[in-house]
Design a protein around this motif. Structure first.
Motif, short mmCIF file in Angstrom:
data_model
loop_
_atom_site.label_atom_id
_atom_site.label_comp_id
_atom_site.label_asym_id
_atom_site.label_seq_id
_atom_site.Cartn_x
_atom_site.Cartn_y
_atom_site.Cartn_z
N GLU A 112 0.81 -1.22 0.00
CA GLU A 112 0.00 0.00 0.00
C GLU A 112 0.84 1.27 0.00
O GLU A 112 0.55 2.21 -0.74
N THR A 113 1.90 1.31 0.82
CA THR A 113 2.67 2.56 0.96
C THR A 113 4.12 2.44 0.52
O THR A 113 4.83 3.43 0.51
N GLY A 114 4.55 1.22 0.16
CA GLY A 114 5.95 1.01 -0.15
C GLY A 114 6.76 0.79 1.12
O GLY A 114 6.32 1.15 2.22
N TYR A 115 7.93 0.19 0.96
CA TYR A 115 8.78 -0.11 2.12
C TYR A 115 9.12 1.15 2.90
O TYR A 115 9.01 1.19 4.13
N HIS A 116 9.52 2.20 2.21
CA HIS A 116 9.96 3.41 2.90
C HIS A 116 8.79 4.21 3.47
O HIS A 116 9.00 5.02 4.37
N GLY A 117 7.59 3.96 2.99
CA GLY A 117 6.43 4.64 3.55
C GLY A 117 5.86 3.95 4.78
O GLY A 117 5.08 4.55 5.52
N ASP A 140 13.40 -5.19 12.99
CA ASP A 140 13.26 -3.98 12.18
C ASP A 140 12.51 -4.29 10.89
O ASP A 140 12.16 -5.45 10.61
N LYS A 141 12.25 -3.25 10.11
CA LYS A 141 11.53 -3.42 8.84
C LYS A 141 12.30 -4.28 7.87
O LYS A 141 11.72 -5.03 7.08
N GLN A 142 13.62 -4.19 7.88
CA GLN A 142 14.43 -4.96 6.95
C GLN A 142 14.22 -6.44 7.14
O GLN A 142 14.12 -7.20 6.17
N ALA A 196 8.94 -7.50 -6.98
CA ALA A 196 9.27 -6.73 -8.18
C ALA A 196 9.64 -5.29 -7.86
O ALA A 196 10.39 -4.66 -8.61
N SER A 197 9.15 -4.76 -6.74
CA SER A 197 9.32 -3.33 -6.49
C SER A 197 10.27 -2.97 -5.36
O SER A 197 10.72 -1.83 -5.28
N GLU A 198 10.59 -3.93 -4.47
CA GLU A 198 11.34 -3.55 -3.27
C GLU A 198 12.72 -4.19 -3.16
O GLU A 198 13.34 -4.12 -2.10
N MET A 199 13.24 -4.79 -4.23
CA MET A 199 14.60 -5.32 -4.17
C MET A 199 15.59 -4.21 -3.82
O MET A 199 16.57 -4.43 -3.11
N ARG A 200 15.33 -3.01 -4.30
CA ARG A 200 16.23 -1.87 -4.04
C ARG A 200 16.26 -1.48 -2.57
O ARG A 200 17.18 -0.79 -2.12
#
Length: 295
Positions: A112-117, A140-142, A196-200
């Motif tokens: 919904e918000t992305g990892y950093h959101g 942690d989130k990681q 697909a979107s959060e490998m970075r």
């Protein structure tokens, strides 16, 4: 010990919930053991070793190679078919994921918000837990992101292996692999979207590990493509490009596919398998219905 416990549980084909039920503990407690967040008594280690079909010495790290301690006790699996149940069919079936509420909340938040959101506070709120309660399970989130990607890769690997083993080398095997990939990326759209979107967003070390796991799947597809093409034509080198195109075609599905759309995951998987064979020039040499259900 936590990592080895999880490794042995997965190898035994047990869900977190089924293993916890057999040990008479909560799934949250077993998850904490697997993530090294709680201590384990010697009697509990002995119970774990007996349940998972290994030895205490291997679980606590005294031996590098896993050792069996005899047959595992029979455990009732109540979460649907897995990789060891009816392998000709299980890879096409997608029961609900058996995951803890914190991880489920994190997956929803990342989509919904992305990892950093997302924050640990927002994940706790979504899970209906206190922030300290979330930190008791994940530091942690990681760690949450890595757990989601590990879950993705574990499932992709066993599904692709099961699909490959259903038929011999040739166009039909390529079709099975593409079908398995397409089914996962539609049925497990949230996990696939994160992949697909959060490998970075992974740390360098974690990114290398997940990338290596992805590469293994790509190499399996490349191997199957080479074997299928070699039946009638020499390898030209363009097969590698085609293999990347086919894989990307599947991994991009979460960007647009919706379960309430006009096509079902099964229809998409059938079409994608046909697209892959056409791209490789293999459609005419495949069986009349390369991904039809086995009799």
């Amino acid at each position: 010990m936590g990592t080895r416990t999880r490794q042995a549980r997965i190898a035994a084909g047990l869900s977190l919930r089924a293993a916890a039920k057999s040990l008479a503990v909560s799934p949250a407690t077993l998850s904490a053991i697997e993530h090294g967040k709680t201590g384990v008594s010697i009697p509990r280690v002995q119970e774990l070793a007996a349940l998972l079909g290994t030895t205490v010495s291997w679980l606590i790290g005294e031996h590098d190679a896993p050792a069996t301690s005899g047959p595992r006790p029979e455990v009732r699996h109540d979460t649907g078919p897995g990789p060891d149940s009816d392998p000709r069919r299980a890879w096409r079936e997608f029961p609900p994921l058996d995951i803890d509420p914190v991880l489920a909340a994190a997956i929803d938040s990342f989509v919904e918000t992305g990892y950093h959101g997302a924050t640990m506070r927002s994940i706790a709120r979504r899970a209906g837990m206190s922030v300290p309660g979330v930190y008791h399970h994940y530091h942690d989130k990681q760690q949450l992101l890595l757990r989601a990607l590990d879950l993705t890769m574990d499932e992709l690997h066993w599904r692709v292996r099961a699909a490959r083993h259903e038929v011999g080398p040739g166009p039909a095997r390529v079709a099975r692999v593409v079908e398995a990939l397409a089914l996962f990326h539609t049925h497990r759209r949230k996990l696939a979207f994160i992949g697909a979107s959060e490998m970075r967003s992974l740390t360098a070390e974690n990114r290398l590990r997940i990338t290596a796991s992805r590469d293994k799947l790509q190499y399996l597809l490349d191997e199957d493509i080479d074997a299928a093409v070699r039946e009638g034509n020499p390898i030209t080198g363009r097969e590698r490009i085609a293999g990347r195109a086919i894989a990307t075609m599947c991994t991009s599905l979460p960007q647009w596919f919706r379960l309430d759309g006009p096509a079902t995951p099964e229809q998409i998987a059938t079409d994608y398998a046909d697209f892959a064979l056409c791209l490789l020039g293999l459609q005419d040499r495949s069986s009349p219905d390369p991904i039809s259900d086995p009799p």
